[in-house]
Design an enzyme around this catalytic site. Structure first.
Site, PDB file in Angstrom:
ATOM      1  N   GLY A  10      36.721  45.394  28.046  1.00 20.17           N
ATOM      2  CA  GLY A  10      35.964  44.691  29.078  1.00 20.17           C
ATOM      3  C   GLY A  10      34.894  45.595  29.652  1.00 20.17           C
ATOM      4  N   GLY A  12      32.463  44.773  31.897  1.00 17.08           N
ATOM      5  CA  GLY A  12      31.827  43.977  32.948  1.00 17.08           C
ATOM      6  C   GLY A  12      31.501  44.798  34.178  1.00 17.08           C
ATOM      7  CB  THR A  93      42.000  37.836  35.879  1.00 19.15           C
ATOM      8  OG1 THR A  93      41.347  38.513  36.978  1.00 19.15           O
ATOM      9  CG2 THR A  93      42.563  38.863  34.936  1.00 19.15           C
ATOM     10  CB  THR A  95      40.305  30.145  39.494  1.00 21.50           C
ATOM     11  OG1 THR A  95      40.055  31.126  40.505  1.00 21.50           O
ATOM     12  CG2 THR A  95      41.275  29.108  40.030  1.00 21.50           C
ATOM     13  CG  LEU A 164      34.277  48.500  41.888  1.00 20.64           C
ATOM     14  CD1 LEU A 164      33.161  47.475  42.052  1.00 20.64           C
ATOM     15  CD2 LEU A 164      34.047  49.283  40.614  1.00 20.64           C
ATOM     16  CB  ALA A 226      44.485  38.188  51.135  1.00 17.46           C
ATOM     17  CB  CYS A 277      37.352  39.361  43.499  1.00 14.17           C
ATOM     18  SG  CYS A 277      36.977  40.011  41.863  1.00 14.17           S
TER      19      CYS A 277
HETATM   20  P1  NAD Z   1      33.348  40.500  34.088  1.00 20.46           P
HETATM   21  O1  NAD Z   1      33.413  39.065  33.736  1.00 20.46           O
HETATM   22  O2  NAD Z   1      32.081  41.092  34.607  1.00 20.46           O
HETATM   23  O3  NAD Z   1      33.758  41.379  32.803  1.00 20.46           O
HETATM   24  C1  NAD Z   1      34.849  41.106  31.992  1.00 20.46           C
HETATM   25  C2  NAD Z   1      34.444  41.418  30.553  1.00 20.46           C
HETATM   26  O4  NAD Z   1      35.616  41.334  29.731  1.00 20.46           O
HETATM   27  C3  NAD Z   1      33.429  40.439  29.957  1.00 20.46           C
HETATM   28  O5  NAD Z   1      32.267  41.148  29.558  1.00 20.46           O
HETATM   29  C4  NAD Z   1      34.170  39.815  28.761  1.00 20.46           C
HETATM   30  O6  NAD Z   1      33.334  39.564  27.653  1.00 20.46           O
HETATM   31  C5  NAD Z   1      35.184  40.899  28.438  1.00 20.46           C
HETATM   32  N1  NAD Z   1      36.331  40.436  27.652  1.00 20.46           N
HETATM   33  C6  NAD Z   1      37.043  39.291  27.779  1.00 20.46           C
HETATM   34  N2  NAD Z   1      38.045  39.268  26.873  1.00 20.46           N
HETATM   35  C7  NAD Z   1      37.974  40.426  26.178  1.00 20.46           C
HETATM   36  C8  NAD Z   1      38.744  40.994  25.121  1.00 20.46           C
HETATM   37  N3  NAD Z   1      39.802  40.341  24.618  1.00 20.46           N
HETATM   38  N4  NAD Z   1      38.391  42.194  24.637  1.00 20.46           N
HETATM   39  C9  NAD Z   1      37.311  42.864  25.146  1.00 20.46           C
HETATM   40  N5  NAD Z   1      36.552  42.373  26.135  1.00 20.46           N
HETATM   41  C10 NAD Z   1      36.878  41.172  26.655  1.00 20.46           C
HETATM   42  O7  NAD Z   1      34.542  40.748  35.114  1.00 20.46           O
HETATM   43  P2  NAD Z   1      34.621  41.894  36.230  1.00 20.46           P
HETATM   44  O8  NAD Z   1      33.866  41.501  37.432  1.00 20.46           O
HETATM   45  O9  NAD Z   1      34.344  43.201  35.578  1.00 20.46           O
HETATM   46  O10 NAD Z   1      36.161  41.806  36.628  1.00 20.46           O
HETATM   47  C11 NAD Z   1      37.169  42.238  35.739  1.00 20.46           C
HETATM   48  C12 NAD Z   1      38.480  42.293  36.496  1.00 20.46           C
HETATM   49  O11 NAD Z   1      38.378  43.254  37.555  1.00 20.46           O
HETATM   50  C13 NAD Z   1      38.903  40.998  37.157  1.00 20.46           C
HETATM   51  O12 NAD Z   1      40.305  40.883  37.085  1.00 20.46           O
HETATM   52  C14 NAD Z   1      38.473  41.174  38.603  1.00 20.46           C
HETATM   53  O13 NAD Z   1      39.284  40.412  39.482  1.00 20.46           O
HETATM   54  C15 NAD Z   1      38.704  42.636  38.819  1.00 20.46           C
HETATM   55  N6  NAD Z   1      37.858  43.264  39.855  1.00 20.46           N
HETATM   56  C16 NAD Z   1      36.526  42.944  39.936  1.00 20.46           C
HETATM   57  C17 NAD Z   1      35.725  43.575  40.885  1.00 20.46           C
HETATM   58  C18 NAD Z   1      34.258  43.255  41.013  1.00 20.46           C
HETATM   59  O14 NAD Z   1      33.651  43.741  41.953  1.00 20.46           O
HETATM   60  N7  NAD Z   1      33.655  42.490  40.128  1.00 20.46           N
HETATM   61  C19 NAD Z   1      36.267  44.555  41.720  1.00 20.46           C
HETATM   62  C20 NAD Z   1      37.629  44.867  41.592  1.00 20.46           C
HETATM   63  C21 NAD Z   1      38.401  44.212  40.649  1.00 20.46           C
HETATM   64  C1  UGA Z   2      35.369  42.874  47.333  1.00 20.43           C
HETATM   65  C2  UGA Z   2      36.153  43.985  48.024  1.00 20.43           C
HETATM   66  O1  UGA Z   2      35.377  44.497  49.104  1.00 20.43           O
HETATM   67  C3  UGA Z   2      36.458  45.100  47.038  1.00 20.43           C
HETATM   68  O2  UGA Z   2      37.271  46.086  47.663  1.00 20.43           O
HETATM   69  C4  UGA Z   2      37.188  44.523  45.847  1.00 20.43           C
HETATM   70  O3  UGA Z   2      37.437  45.528  44.885  1.00 20.43           O
HETATM   71  C5  UGA Z   2      36.351  43.434  45.232  1.00 20.43           C
HETATM   72  O4  UGA Z   2      36.078  42.413  46.221  1.00 20.43           O
HETATM   73  C6  UGA Z   2      37.024  42.726  44.109  1.00 20.43           C
HETATM   74  O5  UGA Z   2      38.231  42.733  43.991  1.00 20.43           O
HETATM   75  O6  UGA Z   2      36.258  42.121  43.361  1.00 20.43           O
HETATM   76  P1  UGA Z   2      32.828  42.514  46.626  1.00 20.43           P
HETATM   77  O7  UGA Z   2      33.236  41.098  46.475  1.00 20.43           O
HETATM   78  O8  UGA Z   2      32.128  43.162  45.491  1.00 20.43           O
HETATM   79  O9  UGA Z   2      34.123  43.424  46.932  1.00 20.43           O
HETATM   80  O10 UGA Z   2      31.891  42.680  47.899  1.00 20.43           O
HETATM   81  P2  UGA Z   2      32.202  42.688  49.481  1.00 20.43           P
HETATM   82  O11 UGA Z   2      31.397  43.749  50.089  1.00 20.43           O
HETATM   83  O12 UGA Z   2      33.643  42.677  49.765  1.00 20.43           O
HETATM   84  O13 UGA Z   2      31.572  41.300  49.925  1.00 20.43           O
HETATM   85  C7  UGA Z   2      32.184  40.076  49.576  1.00 20.43           C
HETATM   86  C8  UGA Z   2      31.475  38.937  50.286  1.00 20.43           C
HETATM   87  O14 UGA Z   2      31.763  38.976  51.678  1.00 20.43           O
HETATM   88  C9  UGA Z   2      29.960  38.995  50.166  1.00 20.43           C
HETATM   89  O15 UGA Z   2      29.440  37.699  49.985  1.00 20.43           O
HETATM   90  C10 UGA Z   2      29.526  39.574  51.492  1.00 20.43           C
HETATM   91  O16 UGA Z   2      28.224  39.218  51.840  1.00 20.43           O
HETATM   92  C11 UGA Z   2      30.552  38.959  52.405  1.00 20.43           C
HETATM   93  N1  UGA Z   2      30.756  39.734  53.646  1.00 20.43           N
HETATM   94  C12 UGA Z   2      31.279  40.982  53.605  1.00 20.43           C
HETATM   95  C13 UGA Z   2      30.410  39.162  54.847  1.00 20.43           C
HETATM   96  O17 UGA Z   2      29.939  38.024  54.908  1.00 20.43           O
HETATM   97  N2  UGA Z   2      30.589  39.882  55.991  1.00 20.43           N
HETATM   98  C14 UGA Z   2      31.118  41.126  55.975  1.00 20.43           C
HETATM   99  O18 UGA Z   2      31.271  41.732  57.069  1.00 20.43           O
HETATM  100  C15 UGA Z   2      31.464  41.694  54.747  1.00 20.43           C
END
Ligand code: NAD
Ligand code: UGA
Length: 467
Positions: A10, A12, A93, A95, A164, A226, A277
């Protein structure tokens, strides 16, 4: 155990930046990031660092330093798994959109596919690290698949959720509040934990590396999101009350945030939280609580989502009622489409719902966002399936220039808090708009007083109109 080869499934928003930082900080470890999406991998390999698929401040420098040295992006998933002694799973992952748990549970099909592929390819023992956000107890499902379909090699499963935030990913990764590692309590589990602790210890102070059992780690990630989302919904609920009572939400946030028990962060009222997320993880939490029969717990957390939907709809309803109860045929300019500043990510952005509501009212929308492509904006709208794709393209236009976007519009709506919006020549914008010229600041970032001096009629979230 000394980890020498890491692979990450992945590439992403999490896999890319996370692995880039590990590679940069640990030059002695080879890090290969693989993805089934060849276009994404090609973009990670683009010689032009401006074309990386993920926009994050500072990420170009990190990738530029490590790529080709000990950081590699590839589509050869099997080879990367085969060579690695530690494998991160960083796939999406989302919904579930079908079947049992539709609209609530996390869809774990990509995780399962990864587990099956790891099992079928692995010829040596591996540590498998859950980096994706997963429902509590997923590690046992992964372990089950690995043990039953593998070639007799040993697998240790760790949970290492990522905290992050987009827009600050590089800073968050370089100086995390904490790194959480959950693992099995057996000796081998503890050895695996130590191997991952040693990787992070290259740049993260030891006291910030927290080790727990797997279930605590998995559940802590959902809990953190949450709690964070709950704070935004809490302050947004107050923004509605502030607008009715003459209180100013920023003043209220400051007043309560100075109480060290409450703290000042995450109290910025907005048009609603977005991102890939918060909603997904809370829905997942709600689903898990329901499956254990904890209906009150489920209802409690679901309210965070209900409040967020309310906030988005409240914002668009306010635009319609202010513009004399009709926006039909009127041009409304959106400044911002990303779910927050400093990212090109638009997943679940409030802008999408607000636009959809206004398009239902037959508004014409012009969008300007400094980092989001036209293609992405249309894809976001089309995904809702509210109207024909051609209609989305005729009613909404994407502009590359903010002044052009604002020209001849009845109202401007600020949907993302990009810093550059504060520096515009607002007099020039005003001169080219229809009068009365309205501004709806859904992020509370503009200097309302000076806009009013120019002649704008201004609404700011949590303050309302200047009375
Ligand atoms: P994303 O959609 O940007 O990236 C996921 C990548 O995985 C895609 O590029 C997809 O093509 C690839 N993929 C899917 N199946 C695959 C496989 N079988 N082998 C190899 N690659 C494959 O998603 P993301 O935002 O990076 O989030 C990934 C996970 O991390 C999620 O569970 C999310 O909840 C969690 N997370 C995201 C954030 C965030 O800020 N985006 C922060 C913390 C945690
Ligand atoms: C959030 C969490 O902050 C990260 O710790 C977590 O890893 C990540 O989700 C995840 O699991 O994906 P992210 O969604 O990237 O990070 O960005 P945030 O800074 O949390 O903002 C989320 C949303 O809330 C944005 O739309 C932002 O504008 C909004 N927000 C945030 C507000 O409206 N007010 C605030 O005070 C803070």
């Amino acid at each position: 155990m000394n980890v020498k080869n890491i692979c990450c499934l992945g590439a992403g928003y999490v896999g890319g930046p996370t692995m880039a930082v590990i590679a940069q900080q640990c030059p002695h470890i080879n890090v290969t990031v693989v993805d089934v999406n060849a276009t994404r991998i090609a973009a990670w390999n683009d010689a032009d660092l401006d074309k990386l698929p993920v926009f994050e401040p500072g990420l170009d420098n990190v990738v530029g330093e490590a790529r080709g040295r000990n950081l590699f992006f590839s589509t050869d998933v099997d080879q990367a798994i085969d060579e690695a002694d530690m494998i991160f799973i960083s796939v999406n992952t989302p919904t579930k959109t079908y079947g049992k748990g539709k609209g609530m549970a996390a869809d774990l099909k990509y995780i399962e596919l990864c587990a099956r592929q790891i099992a079928s390819v692995s010829k040596t023992n591996k540590i498998v690290v859950e980096k994706s956000t997963l429902p509590v107890r997923t590690a046992s499902a992964i372990k089950n698949i690995l043990d039953h379909t593998g070639n007799g090699v040993e697998f240790q499963i760790l949970s290492n959720p990522e905290f992050l935030a987009e827009g600050t990913a590089v800073d968050d990764l370089l100086a995390p509040d904490r790194v959480l590692i959950g693992g099995d309590t057996s000796d081998k589990g503890q050895e695996a934990i130590q191997a991952l602790v040693d990787v992070y210890a290259h740049w993260v102070p030891k006291e910030r590396i927290l080790t727990t059992n797997v279930w605590s780690s998995e559940l802590s990630k959902l809990t953190a999101n949450a709690f964070l989302a709950q704070r935004v919904s809490s302050i947004n609920s107050m923004s509605a009350l502030c607008e009715k009572t003459g209180a100013d939400v920023n003043e209220v946030a400051k007043a309560i945030g100075l109480d060290s028990r409450i703290g000042s962060k995450f109290l910025k009222s907005s048009v609603g939280f977005g991102g890939s997320c918060f909603q997904k993880d809370i829905l997942n939490l709600v689903y898990i609580a329901k499956t254990y029969g904890l209906n009150e717990v489920a209802d409690y957390w679901e309210q965070v989502i209900i409040m967020n939907d309310y906030q988005k709809n409240r914002f668009s309803n306010n635009i319609v009622s202010t513009l004399y109860n009709t926006v039909s045929g009127k041009k409304i300019t959106f400044l911002g489409w990303a779910f927050k500043k400093d990212t090109n990510d638009t997943r679940e952005s409030a802008a999408i719902q607000v636009a959809d509501n206004l398009l239902n009212e037959q508004a014409h929308i012009a969008v300007y966002d400094p980092k989001v492509t036209e293609e992405r904006i249309y894809a976001d709208l089309d995904y809702l399936n509210t109207r024909a794709e051609e209609e989305n393209r005729s009613l909404l236009n994407v502009k590359n220039d903010p002044y052009e976007a604002c020209k001849d519009s009845h109202a401007i709506a600020v949907l993302t808090e990009w810093d550059e919006f504060k520096t515009y020549d607002w007099q020039a914008i005003y001169d080219n708009m229809l009068k009365p010229a309205f501004v709806f600041d859904g992020r509370g970032i503009l200097d309302i007083k000076s806009l009013e001096n120019i002649g704008f009629v201004c609404y700011s979230i949590g303050k309302g109109f200047n009375k």
